[in-house]
Design a protein around this motif. Sequence first.
Motif, PDB file in Angstrom:
ATOM      1  N   GLU A   1      -9.416  -3.795  11.098  1.00  0.00           N
ATOM      2  CA  GLU A   1      -9.256  -2.464  10.537  1.00  0.00           C
ATOM      3  C   GLU A   1      -9.075  -1.462  11.671  1.00  0.00           C
TER       4      GLU A   1
ATOM      5  N   ALA B   1      -7.907   2.830  12.902  1.00  0.00           N
ATOM      6  CA  ALA B   1      -7.759   4.242  12.553  1.00  0.00           C
ATOM      7  C   ALA B   1      -7.245   4.964  13.794  1.00  0.00           C
TER       8      ALA B   1
ATOM      9  N   VAL C   1      -4.977   7.637   8.508  1.00  0.00           N
ATOM     10  CA  VAL C   1      -4.422   6.397   7.949  1.00  0.00           C
ATOM     11  C   VAL C   1      -5.505   5.318   7.926  1.00  0.00           C
ATOM     12  N   GLN C   2      -5.575   4.614   6.817  1.00  0.00           N
ATOM     13  CA  GLN C   2      -6.444   3.437   6.697  1.00  0.00           C
ATOM     14  C   GLN C   2      -5.548   2.208   6.655  1.00  0.00           C
TER      15      GLN C   2
ATOM     16  N   GLY D   1       0.809  -1.208   0.000  1.00  0.00           N
ATOM     17  CA  GLY D   1       0.000   0.000   0.000  1.00  0.00           C
ATOM     18  C   GLY D   1       0.841   1.255   0.000  1.00  0.00           C
ATOM     19  N   THR D   2       0.244   2.342   0.481  1.00  0.00           N
ATOM     20  CA  THR D   2       0.906   3.642   0.533  1.00  0.00           C
ATOM     21  C   THR D   2       1.079   4.055   1.983  1.00  0.00           C
TER      22      THR D   2
ATOM     23  N   ARG E   1      -0.517   6.085   3.739  1.00  0.00           N
ATOM     24  CA  ARG E   1      -1.760   6.298   4.485  1.00  0.00           C
ATOM     25  C   ARG E   1      -2.847   5.270   4.184  1.00  0.00           C
ATOM     26  N   ASN E   2      -2.545   4.330   3.343  1.00  0.00           N
ATOM     27  CA  ASN E   2      -3.541   3.313   3.003  1.00  0.00           C
ATOM     28  C   ASN E   2      -2.806   2.004   2.736  1.00  0.00           C
TER      29      ASN E   2
END
Length: 333
Positions: free
Chosen positions: A131, A133, A119-120, A95-96, A98-99
């Motif tokens: 999940e 956050a 951020v996810q 991913g990146t 923030r994701n």
Amino acid sequence: MDAKRALRYLPDPDPRGNRRILRRLARSRAERRHRWTQRLTISALALAAVALTGLLLWPEPPRTLPVAAAASVPERVLWSDQVDLTVAGSGRVTGTDRNLVVDWQLGELTVRVAPESGVQLAVHADEGRIEVAGTHFTVVRDALGLTTQVAKGSVRVACTGEDEQILSGPSGALTCLPQSPARLLGRADALEEAKADPELVRDTLDRALASFTPDADNPVRGELLVRRMRLLSTLGAPGAALDDAEAYVAQFDARVDEVHRFAADLAILGARDCRRALPHLEALRADPDPAFRFMAARCRLRMEDPEAVFTAQFREPLSELGLRWLETLGEHR
């Protein structure tokens, strides 16, 4: 008036005229240069703004990072300014900044996400999905399943096939069960080794066997039947244990003699049922222990006439197993 006459009335040339013309020409050129400079500056600023907007809006390309570390030497992985991972096992991050998604394979993973950073982050395994956050939590994937515990913040946990739950820190542990029969077999073994509640072990074995059709010849099913057969005998359910033994010998060969011995002993000592013991005793006629042949003959006679007195003579001495069988049935050699 003709042209010649008109020219006689024109005033004499001004000696300063040339200088005025040159000044006007210079001012005109300067004004043109200034206008071009303004246009170029505006164009450059516009291009810069477009480029900056493109950089801000252009998605960050995803990256992939395999992670692995021994349990005894955890490794810290700083994925970004907002995400900090501590690895004591193996997995892969994709991913990146923030994701991102962590595909976790085995071991312990500790995740710290900066609060209110947008951020996810998700942790995936066969057993479920977590999940977050803005939180600090730990995930352990081992033989027991996928276990989540929150130190700070909150996470959403969706075990495979179940409704989503929210864990807020500090929280107790929530375990998502393994999904494959092989991993459920591993869970049952781990629970038994840890001396867990036998009913919890039975529930795990039941769950694993329920994923197979009754005639599936998968070797994992065979091992599950053997494990449950033994467990049921200790739980005082000899009939159900014999059902598993009979299902095993009808389909599998790898441990068939072991299962025949166990089932014969269980049918006589636990169920006191010669009818269910006889097929296993007959299958063990070639066994060096004469108790199987002796008891097979006794069970055949008893099934024909429950009141008959057994008078067959055996030159071979009965083993402790045979003597125990006779004692259980209230008989003597």
